[in-house]
Scaffold this active site. Structure first.
Site, short mmCIF file in Angstrom:
data_model
loop_
_atom_site.label_atom_id
_atom_site.label_comp_id
_atom_site.label_asym_id
_atom_site.label_seq_id
_atom_site.Cartn_x
_atom_site.Cartn_y
_atom_site.Cartn_z
CB CYS A 90 -0.90 -0.14 1.09
SG CYS A 90 -0.02 -0.01 2.97
CB ALA A 91 0.29 4.78 0.63
#
Length: 375
Positions: A74-75
């Site tokens: 994810c980020a």
């Protein structure tokens, strides 16, 4: 509890050419802009908010074999742990969350040994897989020079300390627009001289040592010679290391050539770019190995993880070096340009010393792929 894997381990798997299946949990727009890439990497985008109730609706996009290893990203590393747990609940046995997410991936540097130098010493390349940046360390007789460094200066400091190298020189081939240079900071940290081409430094707010065409820098037994090579910027300067290697900055890449538009002077710099690529470099030895400051994708990476190729090979294979007419060349390098790098104006101003963003702001400025090349 999901298993965790570091970005260094992921980088090593990609360099070794291992097969990887990655579930990217960022939103579709972020994924379309930028993702983890590798020769044997398959990535599917399943946004986090669509998995909140389980992965069952997406099983047709996942491996049928539940023993397949899956990596989630994810980020920043938080959401991917939840995604990994959801995949485990769906019956997958080997699931890992990538620690630190795309933020950590963007900042990871992997050192690769390029080769021994004829005069004695070693040349190393630092590969920033998540951004396509390449930086270099020339070492000879315990002395070193760093070229085109990134802002993650601790990696270089730790490496030279472990190898007993005293850095005497830090060099930037040009004023960078896609990433924040670590050059000036490293020079201050290590007591080294910082060099910058003066034609790119007219607006800088700090002191530096100008590097001009033909200048020589001594590193132990090795000579690094400057070759003025404008086109990407008006000051772009290449460096010849030990009459073996040609560090081209952002002028020439393995599968493309540099873009001339990041200072808003594309029409002025096109002829400079052609002159450098079709005349200046043509006079150099075919067996010199080209080492660029960036690469565009995993297809440009060699089996050992390095990004390098002989100049003569590039003159045969690189389309940007085989455009017959000047008119066609001008059209190619002005009309086939990808979107400009994220926050490139702010990055240039930071590299000039005009802006002083904090660490989180610097991360945000650099997020996204490398876009220094003509497509």
């Amino acid at each position: 509890m999901a298993k965790i894997i570091s970005v260094k381990e992921v980088a090593n798997k990609i360099i070794r050419g291992e097969k990887m299946f990655i579930v990217d949990a960022r939103n579709a727009e972020e994924f379309a802009n930028w993702r983890i890439e590798g020769k044997n990497v398959e990535v599917v985008n399943i946004p986090y908010f669509e998995i909140l109730d389980g992965v069952e609706p997406f099983l047709d996009r996942l491996p049928k074999d539940k023993n397949t290893t899956i990596y989630s990203v994810c980020a920043k590393g938080g959401s991917s742990e939840f995604v990994a747990e959801q995949l485990e609940q769906a019956g997958y046995q080997n699931v890992y969350s990538i620690e630190g997410g795309m933020k950590a991936w963007s900042e990871h540097l992997e050192p690769v040994k390029i080769g021994e130098l004829k005069s004695g010493g070693t040349l190393y390349q630092f590969v920033r897989l998540g951004k396509g940046c390449l930086s270099y360390l020339v070492e000879s007789n315990g002395e070193g020079a760093l070229i085109d460094t990134n802002r993650m200066t601790d990696v270089y400091v730790r490496f030279v300390k472990e190898h007993g190298i005293t850095i005497k020189h830090v060099i930037d081939t040009h004023l960078h627009a896609d990433h924040i240079s670590g050059g000036r900071k490293l020079a201050e940290q290590l007591g080294a001289t910082y060099y910058l081409p003066p034609k790119d430094a007219e607006e800088v707010t700090f002191s530096y040592t100008p590097i001009q065409d033909g200048d020589r820098i001594q590193v132990g037994n090795v000579v690094i010679k400057a070759l003025y090579s404008p086109g990407h910027t008006i000051g772009s300067t290449s460096f010849i290391v030990d009459d073996q290697y040609l560090l081209t900055g952002d002028i020439l890449f393995i599968d493309s050539i540099g873009r001339p538009d990041l200072a808003g002077k594309v029409q002025d710099w096109v002829s400079d770019l052609r002159q450098t690529l079709y005349k200046r470099y043509k006079q150099l030895a075919d067996d010199w190995v080209v080492l660029p400051a960036h690469y565009m994708g995993p297809n440009e990476m060699n089996e050992d993880g390095s990004v390098a190729e002989a100049l003569g090979v590039l003159y045969k294979q690189n389309h940007g070096l085989n455009i017959g007419s000047e008119e066609e060349f001008r059209k190619t390098v002005t009309e086939n340009l990808p979107p400009q790098p994220n926050a490139y104006k702010e990055i240039r101003q930071t590299n000039m010393g005009k802006l002083s963003p904090d660490e989180e702001q610097q991360r945000e400025m650099e997020i996204g792929p490398n876009r220094c090349a003509v497509r």
